[in-house]
Design an enzyme around this catalytic site. Structure first.
Site, PDB file in Angstrom:
ATOM      1  N   GLU A 151       0.831  -1.213   0.000  1.00  0.00           N
ATOM      2  CA  GLU A 151       0.000   0.000   0.000  1.00  0.00           C
ATOM      3  C   GLU A 151       0.860   1.255   0.000  1.00  0.00           C
ATOM      4  O   GLU A 151       0.538   2.238  -0.663  1.00  0.00           O
ATOM      5  CB  GLU A 151      -0.964   0.010   1.202  1.00  0.00           C
ATOM      6  CG  GLU A 151      -2.097  -0.993   1.090  1.00  0.00           C
ATOM      7  CD  GLU A 151      -3.015  -0.733  -0.107  1.00  0.00           C
ATOM      8  OE1 GLU A 151      -3.027   0.391  -0.643  1.00  0.00           O
ATOM      9  OE2 GLU A 151      -3.711  -1.677  -0.519  1.00  0.00           O
TER      10      GLU A 151
ATOM     11  N   ASP B  20      -9.399   5.191  -2.252  1.00  0.00           N
ATOM     12  CA  ASP B  20      -8.326   5.786  -3.064  1.00  0.00           C
ATOM     13  C   ASP B  20      -8.956   6.335  -4.350  1.00  0.00           C
ATOM     14  O   ASP B  20     -10.182   6.372  -4.488  1.00  0.00           O
ATOM     15  CB  ASP B  20      -7.227   4.751  -3.354  1.00  0.00           C
ATOM     16  CG  ASP B  20      -7.719   3.617  -4.248  1.00  0.00           C
ATOM     17  OD1 ASP B  20      -8.937   3.563  -4.545  1.00  0.00           O
ATOM     18  OD2 ASP B  20      -6.891   2.790  -4.649  1.00  0.00           O
TER      19      ASP B  20
ATOM     20  N   TYR C  27      -6.285   6.520   4.370  1.00  0.00           N
ATOM     21  CA  TYR C  27      -6.528   5.478   3.364  1.00  0.00           C
ATOM     22  C   TYR C  27      -5.751   4.199   3.710  1.00  0.00           C
ATOM     23  O   TYR C  27      -6.310   3.100   3.725  1.00  0.00           O
ATOM     24  CB  TYR C  27      -6.138   5.975   1.952  1.00  0.00           C
ATOM     25  CG  TYR C  27      -6.007   4.808   1.016  1.00  0.00           C
ATOM     26  CD1 TYR C  27      -7.142   4.200   0.492  1.00  0.00           C
ATOM     27  CD2 TYR C  27      -4.759   4.240   0.733  1.00  0.00           C
ATOM     28  CE1 TYR C  27      -7.045   3.076  -0.306  1.00  0.00           C
ATOM     29  CE2 TYR C  27      -4.651   3.107  -0.064  1.00  0.00           C
ATOM     30  CZ  TYR C  27      -5.803   2.536  -0.579  1.00  0.00           C
ATOM     31  OH  TYR C  27      -5.703   1.409  -1.351  1.00  0.00           O
TER      32      TYR C  27
END
Ligand code: SF4
Length: 367
Positions: free
Chosen positions: A51, A152, A134
């Site tokens: 990520e 996102d 996020y």
């Protein structure tokens, strides 16, 4: 002759939408190195690493970096124990280097926790360096199965179309997040998040979304109105400002190149650079630029220049080059304490950001 658009019975997005999406994901999910097969949950370290790498970067660009990182540092403990310079060197080319410094700080922070493990909740994850809302939601959902809702750019696009949100971004972000959360299931929240990401990346693409193949077509308000390609709407964006500078490529007669370590904080912090003037809003007169050279010698301008786009500005650098004997002293402007000489054959291993690799390639191309 005009043909009337076929109206399908439109249902509000809800549990049926989620079921359709998960069924599609089970059949069509992308096979990515940080995912695990079946219903098992992936290791939090691999989810976190992927990520962080995926922020502002494409999946295709990330895969080789991810594989190199996990081969060299298979666990968060290994990464925490690595020297920062090695991490920066391994990251070189991925851009946004503050992410690499925060990655290392975060690994150390995890190892300082009593159990040496990633925390499981969004609220605790967000306290770690480099983890924003996020990423915290993505790790909580994917690695720990929490009913969190990461949003996102891909998910923002899918949700804005699914619910036909016509208010422009960034003002619409809060509403899109609220609507996205209404779809997050109590079970399989991680798969749901990844399904939304995959749908946005492969079907509900920014241009020409493949609505005919979309498992959510029956629930999609933008598709029903034929406005999918216009969403999400974006507010007017200002032009990026331009900054200018001169980069000094010093090549020693024995083949070493002069590089300088940037200060630890700020843009490209801790990375190596070709010494340059400040990057200013106006073009500096050349005598003033040359007064800041790192060695006193004869300089050759390299025709052309390089342009590099950062998030908040565009950088235009002119490049000058010099060849000097090994004993040449550095000037005060070079900041000798931060300078190192690196052999040309070792440059590929150095922690050089893309912009500096461009400078070096440009300066050496006619050699
Ligand atoms: Fe996106 Fe089209 Fe699917 Fe709607 S139907 S979610 S616009 S791909």
């Amino acid at each position: 002759m005009l043909v009337a658009r076929k109206q399908l019975p439109l249902r509000p997005a809800g549990p049926d939408t989620v079921d359709a999406l998960l069924a599609w994901y089970d059949a069509e999910r992308r096979d990515l190195p940080w995912r695990v097969k079946g219903r098992k949950r992936p290791d939090a370290y691999r989810v976190w690493l992927s990520e962080i790498m995926l922020q502002q970067t494409t999946v295709k660009a990330v895969i080789p970096y991810f594989e190199k990182f996990v081969a060299r540092w298979p666990s968060v403990a290994d990464l925490a124990a690595a020297p920062l310079d090695d991490v920066l060197a391994m990251w070189a080319g991925l851009g946004y280097y503050s992410r690499a410094r925060n990655l290392h700080r975060c690994a150390i922070a995890v190892m300082e926790r009593p159990d040496g493990q990633f925390p499981k909740t969004e609220a605790e994850l967000i306290e770690l360096p480099g983890i924003g809302p996020y990423t915290a939601a993505a790790i909580a959902a994917i690695a720990f199965g929490a009913a969190s809702t990461p949003v996102d750019g891909n998910i923002e696009r899918v949700v804005s179309r699914l619910f036909a949100v016509t208010h422009p971004l960034p003002g619409a972000k809060r509403e899109i997040k609220r609507l996205a959360a209404t779809l997050t299931p109590a079970k399989r929240a991680g798969d749901h998040a990844q399904a939304m990401m995959d749908l946005g990346a492969t079907v509900c693409t920014p241009k020409r979304p493949s609505c005919l193949m979309c498992p959510l077509q029956q629930d999609c308000h933008a598709h029903a109105r034929g406005i999918q390609e216009t969403l999400p709407r974006k507010g007017a964006k200002g032009e990026r400002p331009v900054r200018y500078g001169t980069a000094f490529l010093v090549l020693r007669e024995d083949g070493a190149v002069l590089l300088r370590k940037r200060p630890p904080a700020g843009l490209l912090g801790g990375m190596l650079e070709v010494p340059s003037t400040d990057w200013s809003d106006t073009l500096m007169p050349s005598d003033m630029a040359m007064a800041g050279a790192p060695v006193r010698t004869e300089w050759w301008p390299v025709p052309g220049g390089i342009v590099h786009t950062f998030t908040h500005f565009r950088l235009e650098l002119q490049v000058v080059r010099a060849i000097v004997p090994p004993e040449t002293p550095l000037t005060f402007w070079a900041e000798p304490d931060r300078c190192v000489w690196i052999a040309r054959r070792d440059l590929h291993k150095a922690a050089l950001p893309s912009v500096m690799r461009k400078v070096i390639a440009h300066a050496l191309k006619e050699q």
